[in-house]
Design an enzyme around this catalytic site. Structure first.
Site, short mmCIF file in Angstrom:
data_model
loop_
_atom_site.label_atom_id
_atom_site.label_comp_id
_atom_site.label_asym_id
_atom_site.label_seq_id
_atom_site.Cartn_x
_atom_site.Cartn_y
_atom_site.Cartn_z
N ASN A 146 5.61 14.16 -15.65
CA ASN A 146 6.26 14.00 -14.34
C ASN A 146 6.82 12.60 -14.12
O ASN A 146 7.17 12.24 -13.00
CB ASN A 146 5.29 14.41 -13.21
CG ASN A 146 4.00 13.62 -13.24
OD1 ASN A 146 3.90 12.60 -13.90
ND2 ASN A 146 2.99 14.08 -12.52
N ARG A 284 -0.10 3.88 -7.33
CA ARG A 284 -1.39 4.24 -6.74
C ARG A 284 -1.61 3.42 -5.47
O ARG A 284 -1.30 2.21 -5.44
CB ARG A 284 -2.56 3.97 -7.71
CG ARG A 284 -2.70 4.99 -8.83
CD ARG A 284 -3.01 6.39 -8.34
NE ARG A 284 -3.10 7.39 -9.40
CZ ARG A 284 -2.13 8.24 -9.73
NH1 ARG A 284 -0.98 8.25 -9.08
NH2 ARG A 284 -2.32 9.14 -10.69
N GLN A 313 -7.54 10.08 -1.50
CA GLN A 313 -6.73 11.26 -1.22
C GLN A 313 -7.61 12.49 -1.16
O GLN A 313 -8.45 12.65 -2.05
CB GLN A 313 -5.65 11.41 -2.32
CG GLN A 313 -4.63 10.30 -2.23
CD GLN A 313 -3.47 10.43 -3.20
OE1 GLN A 313 -2.58 9.61 -3.18
NE2 GLN A 313 -3.44 11.43 -4.05
N HIS A 332 1.14 12.85 -1.53
CA HIS A 332 1.31 12.60 -2.97
C HIS A 332 2.03 13.79 -3.62
O HIS A 332 1.41 14.74 -4.08
CB HIS A 332 -0.06 12.37 -3.61
CG HIS A 332 0.00 11.80 -4.99
ND1 HIS A 332 -1.08 11.26 -5.62
CD2 HIS A 332 1.02 11.69 -5.87
CE1 HIS A 332 -0.73 10.83 -6.82
NE2 HIS A 332 0.54 11.10 -7.00
P1 NAD Z 1 3.32 4.46 -18.74
O1 NAD Z 1 2.01 4.37 -19.43
O2 NAD Z 1 4.50 4.93 -19.48
O3 NAD Z 1 3.69 3.02 -18.14
C1 NAD Z 1 2.77 2.16 -17.59
C2 NAD Z 1 3.28 0.73 -17.76
O4 NAD Z 1 2.45 -0.15 -16.98
C3 NAD Z 1 3.22 0.23 -19.21
O5 NAD Z 1 4.50 -0.23 -19.58
C4 NAD Z 1 2.20 -0.89 -19.14
O6 NAD Z 1 2.47 -1.93 -20.06
C5 NAD Z 1 2.33 -1.35 -17.71
N1 NAD Z 1 1.16 -2.09 -17.23
C6 NAD Z 1 -0.15 -1.72 -17.28
N2 NAD Z 1 -0.92 -2.68 -16.74
C7 NAD Z 1 -0.09 -3.65 -16.33
C8 NAD Z 1 -0.32 -4.91 -15.68
N3 NAD Z 1 -1.55 -5.32 -15.38
N4 NAD Z 1 0.76 -5.65 -15.40
C9 NAD Z 1 2.00 -5.24 -15.73
N5 NAD Z 1 2.27 -4.07 -16.34
C10 NAD Z 1 1.23 -3.29 -16.63
O7 NAD Z 1 3.06 5.36 -17.46
P2 NAD Z 1 4.10 6.00 -16.45
O8 NAD Z 1 4.39 7.40 -16.82
O9 NAD Z 1 5.24 5.07 -16.23
O10 NAD Z 1 3.17 6.06 -15.13
C11 NAD Z 1 2.70 4.86 -14.54
C12 NAD Z 1 1.75 5.16 -13.40
O11 NAD Z 1 2.44 5.83 -12.34
C13 NAD Z 1 0.61 6.13 -13.75
O12 NAD Z 1 -0.46 5.49 -14.38
C14 NAD Z 1 0.22 6.65 -12.39
O13 NAD Z 1 -0.70 5.79 -11.75
C15 NAD Z 1 1.53 6.63 -11.62
N6 NAD Z 1 2.10 8.00 -11.47
C16 NAD Z 1 2.28 8.49 -10.22
C17 NAD Z 1 2.76 9.77 -10.05
C18 NAD Z 1 3.01 10.34 -8.67
O14 NAD Z 1 3.08 11.56 -8.52
N7 NAD Z 1 3.17 9.51 -7.66
C19 NAD Z 1 3.05 10.57 -11.16
C20 NAD Z 1 2.90 10.01 -12.42
C21 NAD Z 1 2.40 8.73 -12.57
#
Ligand code: NAD
Length: 398
Positions: A146, A284, A313, A332
């Site tokens: 997603n 989050r 949530q 959400h």
């Molecule tokens: P991903 O793993 O592809 O990307 C995460 C990125 O965060 C990576 O590039 C990583 O290097 C970076 N990162 C981690 N810790 C960090 C820090 N301390 N400082 C800077 N960068 C940091 O994941 P994604 O698919 O892009 O998803 C990211 C987040 O989005 C998920 O973990 C989730 O919490 C959230 N999400 C929300 C929904 C929603 O419905 N709202 C859906 C999917 C994901």
């Protein structure tokens, strides 16, 4: 085996008889070449509502035909909830971030048979990852399922906040026509500085989707993007989050929640933002300090805050983000569009098939395996836990 699955409530009017669209577009692969979830079978029609209790993620037939017990419930919070009754002897637990069953250290302790926690979606912070590591419970999620759905939501929220869509829509619904009221906070996005905290699957896709609006694009991440990607999008990389927030008119937050990012946007960091900037947080809720956001909106340090993520949530009915000024919050939902549901239901089935057959689960899906961060977990998370305070979810009343 016993599979416990926690899903959100059915629609108030019952399950829909028809879907608005007859077919979903067929996607071949994700932009980086990763293949779509590929289970051996599927017992639902893509586009069906799958994430609620009656949708059952389309898994019942498959699990029961293979001799497994399948418990689906929406009773996940408060003492004596259904999920707590079943966690004691469940082998696998499936939960969605939209309506998370907080798999805390206490719950992991009583879950004597638990082997794997599957996140039907992305973001496994509702699991106490430290406790999972220590108790040898594998944690997996459906990476990429997603990410692009969320990026679409981010673009929608950036445009609707900058142009002040919610206010204009409300004026129409109230029978009004005061143009001055409708535009007194409305701008063009063109020429603005837009930055993402993290440029993983969601952050990078949001940057790509914003590029045609002729804006200046910025990012901060603990992993730097390849040079050709930076060049194609004309990206400015920032060595620190402070450097990014000082220059950006809009900051979108796209890192996972873990101990390094919890409470990152506190009063101090928000005070370093450009005066009158906007935040879009679909990562989050706990990454932003609840009170600091409200204070900044009241003082004008922030012009707007939008997102779909809260903590905990469901958000208690009196959660202060429900009533703060100039917000564009949704529940959400960004990662649980009907399109995304089909992908993560397929992904969960793929994971279960691999688990039952004893074949390897894709490396990209792994967060914790064999007592340590693995796969995407090792890339995007740090050790520790971010579940404290989850009990407040029981304060939500339907
Ligand atoms: P991903 O793993 O592809 O990307 C995460 C990125 O965060 C990576 O590039 C990583 O290097 C970076 N990162 C981690 N810790 C960090 C820090 N301390 N400082 C800077 N960068 C940091 O994941 P994604 O698919 O892009 O998803 C990211 C987040 O989005 C998920 O973990 C989730 O919490 C959230 N999400 C929300 C929904 C929603 O419905 N709202 C859906 C999917 C994901």
């Amino acid at each position: 085996m016993k599979v416990l699955c926690i899903l959100y409530d059915d629609p108030k009017e019952g399950m829909p008889k028809n879907s608005p669209l007859k077919n979903l577009p067929k996607l071949d692969k994700y932009p980086d070449g990763m293949t779509m979830p590929s289970p051996k079978g599927r017992d639902f029609i893509p586009g069906q509502l799958l994430g609620c209790v009656s949708g059952e993620l389309g898994l019942r037939k498959f699990l029961e035909e293979n001799g497994h017990e399948f418990i689906v419930t929406n009773s996940k919070d408060g003492e004596g909830c259904e999920a707590d009754k079943h966690i004691v002897d469940a082998d696998i637990v499936i939960s969605q971030p939209f309506f998370p069953y907080y798999l805390t250290r206490q719950r992991i302790k009583i879950a004597k048979n638990l082997k794997m926690a599957i996140t039907a979606g992305i973001g496994s912070d509702h699991v106490d990852l430290q406790a999972a590591i220590e108790n040898n419970i594998d944690v997996v999620e459906v990476t990429f399922c997603n990410s692009r759905s969320v990026a679409e939501h981010i673009v929608m929220m950036i445009l609707s906040m900058i142009r002040d869509y919610h206010n204009q829509h409300r004026i129409v619904n109230e029978g009004g026509w005061n143009i001055a009221d409708a535009v007194k906070r409305s701008y063009d996005v063109e020429g603005m500085h837009i930055g993402t905290v993290a440029a993983g699957r969601i952050g990078l896709d949001a940057l790509r989707k914003m590029k045609p609006f002729d804006v200046h694009l910025h990012y901060f991440d603990r992993h730097r993007l390849p040079k050709n990607v930076e060049k194609d999008l004309n990206l400015t990389f920032h060595e620190s989050v402070e450097s990014l927030v000082e220059i950006c008119d809009v900051v979108t937050i796209n890192c996972p929640l873990h101990p390094e990012t919890e409470n990152l946007f506190d009063e101090k960091l928000i005070s370093k933002m450009k005066k009158g900037a906007y935040i879009v947080n679909t990562a989050r809720g706990k990454i932003c300090n609840r009170e600091a956001v409200v204070e900044a909106l009241k003082s004008g340090q922030l012009s707007g805050y939008a997102g779909d993520v809260w903590f905990p949530q469901p958000a208690p009915n009196d959660h202060i983000w429900r009533t703060m000024p100039n917000h564009g919050m949704t529940p959400h939902t960004s990662g649980t569009s009907l399109s995304a549901q089909a992908r993560y239901a397929d992904g969960v089935r793929e994971i279960l098939e691999c688990f039952f057959e004893g074949s390897p689960i894709r490396n990209e899906y792994l967060i914790v395996q064999n007592g340590k961060l693995a796969g995407m977990g090792a890339h995007s998370y740090s050790k520790g836990s971010s579940t404290s305070g989850f009990e407040e979810a029981a304060n939500y009343k339907k």
